[in-house]
Design an enzyme around this catalytic site. Sequence first.
Site, short mmCIF file in Angstrom:
data_model
loop_
_atom_site.label_atom_id
_atom_site.label_comp_id
_atom_site.label_asym_id
_atom_site.label_seq_id
_atom_site.Cartn_x
_atom_site.Cartn_y
_atom_site.Cartn_z
N THR A 141 4.28 1.72 2.31
CA THR A 141 5.58 1.90 1.66
C THR A 141 6.36 3.03 2.30
OG1 THR A 141 4.75 1.04 -0.44
CG2 THR A 141 6.70 2.45 -0.54
N GLY A 177 0.82 -1.20 0.00
CA GLY A 177 0.00 0.00 0.00
C GLY A 177 0.86 1.25 0.00
N CYS A 178 0.24 2.37 -0.36
CA CYS A 178 0.98 3.63 -0.46
C CYS A 178 1.53 4.06 0.90
CB CYS A 178 0.09 4.71 -1.07
SG CYS A 178 -1.53 4.88 -0.29
N TYR A 179 0.66 4.14 1.90
CA TYR A 179 1.14 4.53 3.23
C TYR A 179 2.17 3.56 3.79
CZ TYR A 179 -2.74 7.96 3.93
OH TYR A 179 -3.60 9.02 3.86
#
Lengths: 345, 345, 345, 345
Positions: free
Chosen positions: A152, A148-150
Amino acid sequence: MKVAIIGSTGYGGVELIRILQQHPAVSLYTNHSSSQDGSLLTEGYPHLQSIIDQPLQAIDTKKIASEADLVFTATPSGISAKLVPELLKEGLKVIDLSGDYRLKNSKDYEQWYNKEAGDEHWLHEAVYGLTEWLETDLKDAKLVANPGCYPTAALLGLAPLIKDRLIDEKTIIIDAKTGVTGAGKNPSPMTHFSEMNDNLKIYKVNKHQHIPEIEQVLTSWDAAVGAITFSTHLLPMTRGIMTTMYANATEEVNIDQLHNLYKESYKDDYFVRIREKGIFPSTKEVYGSNFCDISIAYDERTNRIMIVSVIDNLMKGASGQAVQNMNKMLGMEETMGLEFVPVFP
Amino acid sequence: MKVAIIGSTGYGGVELIRILQQHPAVSLYTNHSSSQDGSLLTEGYPHLQSIIDQPLQAIDTKKIASEADLVFTATPSGISAKLVPELLKEGLKVIDLSGDYRLKNSKDYEQWYNKEAGDEHWLHEAVYGLTEWLETDLKDAKLVANPGCYPTAALLGLAPLIKDRLIDEKTIIIDAKTGVTGAGKNPSPMTHFSEMNDNLKIYKVNKHQHIPEIEQVLTSWDAAVGAITFSTHLLPMTRGIMTTMYANATEEVNIDQLHNLYKESYKDDYFVRIREKGIFPSTKEVYGSNFCDISIAYDERTNRIMIVSVIDNLMKGASGQAVQNMNKMLGMEETMGLEFVPVFP
Amino acid sequence: MKVAIIGSTGYGGVELIRILQQHPAVSLYTNHSSSQDGSLLTEGYPHLQSIIDQPLQAIDTKKIASEADLVFTATPSGISAKLVPELLKEGLKVIDLSGDYRLKNSKDYEQWYNKEAGDEHWLHEAVYGLTEWLETDLKDAKLVANPGCYPTAALLGLAPLIKDRLIDEKTIIIDAKTGVTGAGKNPSPMTHFSEMNDNLKIYKVNKHQHIPEIEQVLTSWDAAVGAITFSTHLLPMTRGIMTTMYANATEEVNIDQLHNLYKESYKDDYFVRIREKGIFPSTKEVYGSNFCDISIAYDERTNRIMIVSVIDNLMKGASGQAVQNMNKMLGMEETMGLEFVPVFP
Amino acid sequence: MKVAIIGSTGYGGVELIRILQQHPAVSLYTNHSSSQDGSLLTEGYPHLQSIIDQPLQAIDTKKIASEADLVFTATPSGISAKLVPELLKEGLKVIDLSGDYRLKNSKDYEQWYNKEAGDEHWLHEAVYGLTEWLETDLKDAKLVANPGCYPTAALLGLAPLIKDRLIDEKTIIIDAKTGVTGAGKNPSPMTHFSEMNDNLKIYKVNKHQHIPEIEQVLTSWDAAVGAITFSTHLLPMTRGIMTTMYANATEEVNIDQLHNLYKESYKDDYFVRIREKGIFPSTKEVYGSNFCDISIAYDERTNRIMIVSVIDNLMKGASGQAVQNMNKMLGMEETMGLEFVPVFP
């Protein structure tokens, strides 16, 4: 190399197109969408005029398998759970950008996503694709669960400290901020320009589905990590994530030591850039690129360490990292086709 | 009532004008500036055309004393230190919007502001004007040190928990976010539109001058509070502050109890609005108004309490609170002339 | 005075609340909505917490007539067409903020709005409420058709030139730009933050329903005006309209003469401010206020006159002008309750 | 190919770096700056960390000539006037991104720029580099005057109509809108985030230095074009220009004919994309790319043609077109190294 994108009409899919269009080792890619078979991508995305002219195709797993070697599934949560095993059965390699194969424990998935989890076998087989900290060789992987973006941004920032046991695991607080593309393509009151512009919102307090994802990885690195605090804010900007992270130092540390630790940890990682001491990154400094920029600070007054990391949520936070993983799965340089200079200003 | 504004050309001064122009008990106010004597406010602020037509006046303390009862000093840090005692000597009441009379200990001021501190007598006499938690009757005050923008948001959010000893004082972390007006009127690379738009910056890490201000007040409420962690972020928006605050609970608590505590603590305070449980405020919901909106959350998984507070940095964070204090100094209703409905959207 | 708002859940309705809440002559106002009877305004508009606590009421024309003297209909196009006659029948005065009673010719309405037009009798009776250029005394009016946002900005800018026959009527071009609140409360792909931020769109090219409205008024002032060119752009900002208007001069003119004409034309109009020669207004200089700021330029090289006007689309472009008209209908000062200083910055 | 950039610290220079870094035929490029010899580009542009590590070099024309084949001068107006002849004297090919060699008539330059014009010989020799409409083969050119941002958007939009004599040359009006990077790197009150955000400004009314540049080119295509009207607006966005252009048709036309004319005119030009009839481009659809997207409309009611064109002001409006010209000067494909997919959203 021939690849397919399933879910080309979402922002993750469109960003994959932007990257693959310029990737030297990808000779062909095709675009697929469940809902818009036959329509043109340029209807929703006129910026692709003259770049993508073929119509969207239906999701026919056999046909995809006959044409491609690898598939990106940039589908919403809940779709990949069922679709991915079908693609794998056809012998395709799969990089899944949804959250469906990230949580090893299907109960966690069902609790946080409130949907039915994916196949147990593939949940176990899936490699969590945090590229800089992979624990297996992707050349052998069939399924990569793209982070996921967060997670990462958070995990790249915390990894060196956790692995070196330099922080009290019970004091980790992650205050995360994202641009609005993180909320996807569908219009909603939350993302309506008139009410999001010049505004700052906090959302999903203590309920964000990235909480268990971050905890799972941190705990795999250091079993003493349990529950963390992770909060998420929506900012009036298009792209970009910053995570500001706090934790107490467990022993006497100093900034030089910490800075060196980070420089050393990432010295072979092109996409992780450690800022000079005292300099902190802004999100725009990675806009449109696959970089994750990180700074670290130490406050003697509180004995607290602070880590700041920034990424472009659609690049290193999604499609950029997915292509980085593709490169590794296919035995190529991880930077291939990804050396975008940040678009600044 | 006749009042004067010194420093009308800054954003704090201009916001005072916006308020006083509509204040029913202020019959006259004059505008003064050190650098632009004789020029027109409308040159820098054409939105004031037909509203403020008289030219800016020099700062002549005797003349001001002959014309006004009370002065707002909306001057940069370092100017008020010397100017305020001169105004007080003339018998004027003063509300100082700069940081010069907030820190009781002149050494703290010199360390964090890197300037010469104000007069010791007046440092001691000055009343810290966090209106909802005043410790003396402002009717007797000659000098009010108007709180900083961040401290206002943070202290209103933390007060009930600190006063009730519900949190571990060593675990307080304040992650603060502000709109760009917080950086003032002067253009700089940091606030250049091309580089601030679509960008998120963290700045003054562990060095912000509001750290000792917050610590001073919290410690006065609970001596066990020492050093806190306070970080500041600059967001691509004009107005608004959100403070996201974290601390460990010291005893078993639950959300109902916490929510009731906040409702009760502020039940007589018009300008503090406690959100319903599970609802969190956005900065735009107080835009242009003097409200401070607060929510509280509790996470059983981590035993951590989270408080979110939002203000308009130019209103409750500066000029609005200053007028609220003026109302109290002059024995009027604290809400007089301040009942602006937030400008939404 | 007691008034009612029908359509309180739209941006026009919410802006009416912001104004009326502070209006000295309005003792009571009630909020009505077709779709949300019984729900709370604060659900969609939490900024109104502690300001509006009573639930939304159904649209019961008899009940409204028993409680109020005047009604604002801030309803979507097509609703007012039928609703307004019912309200008038009950003896209420009505100020309609929709476009339904602006076009005198029902065929024009049907062509440009693609909906059924309002009652012919009331189309004829309705007074077009461009307050500065009213042609009848509003004290005698039962129904005011409140002008559209763009027409207000355009007509205030063009009126002096048209009335003095200083421009070639066949050369009028209006290039209009608006903030996104002009598109209303409903989320859509066009107003999705991720795609509207950092973006500029042109829309409804040669098809905007404000074209016949502007033409109708201009033609009533000067029969030689026929079709005009009017184009509309959507900008990444919340509020504000600028119209940049071009027309050829019909005779020899100079800037002093033009500037004097404008100063003279609006010398008694508090809400129209003419800028000094060579100074041009920005939209933010009227943000949150009822002002319309205007500048004029003349280019000898092309013999072309340019007029620039700015308004806040929700204030002078909608609810502010509606209250200005209410004041006139009720025989009060037109500025009453409307002297908001622009919110700057 | 070895190239040098003079003026790497401005936005034009930094955008050249972004392009050349990924250009397959440029093996080396060096960065030069008059004021910051020896300092690091990453100080002002931390996004270039790990990408550009060598310090900025002084402007030593002989040294540059010994190392490079071609120079981009991305310097402010007035600097290139003197610097360019010195570089040419050393045998370097030069692409000048400033306005100093665009106006053939030195008197025009001095009037509109209020600076001393460049060398008469080179003013005459310079090729105006509107790539799609070049009148000479760039392989023979020593000096290219790279077009201004606004003229590029305007001229690409007007060319087919002017060349086919389809519009009345005395009726051309260009209403142009730009993002703030068009105003350059230096902070100023005009570009201060707090006052530019959520704001729309019109500036340099009838005084913009791009007026004579547009007129010069149009007149070279059609001698009947004289003075035009060109106005410029500053919008709260980072990149992007839209020109909305109006002119009367000289004969009976229809939209099919006009649309075909544009499709035909640009059928071999990769970077000019004509939208489908009835679809109009937004600036974000070319963000970060070298495209110019164009639409055309015709209004029978007024017999007026409208053309809308959009570009990224730093790409097709400056550095992208400069590299396109470089490719042509060096006999390469004009698209080489420039096939950036727009960054959307």
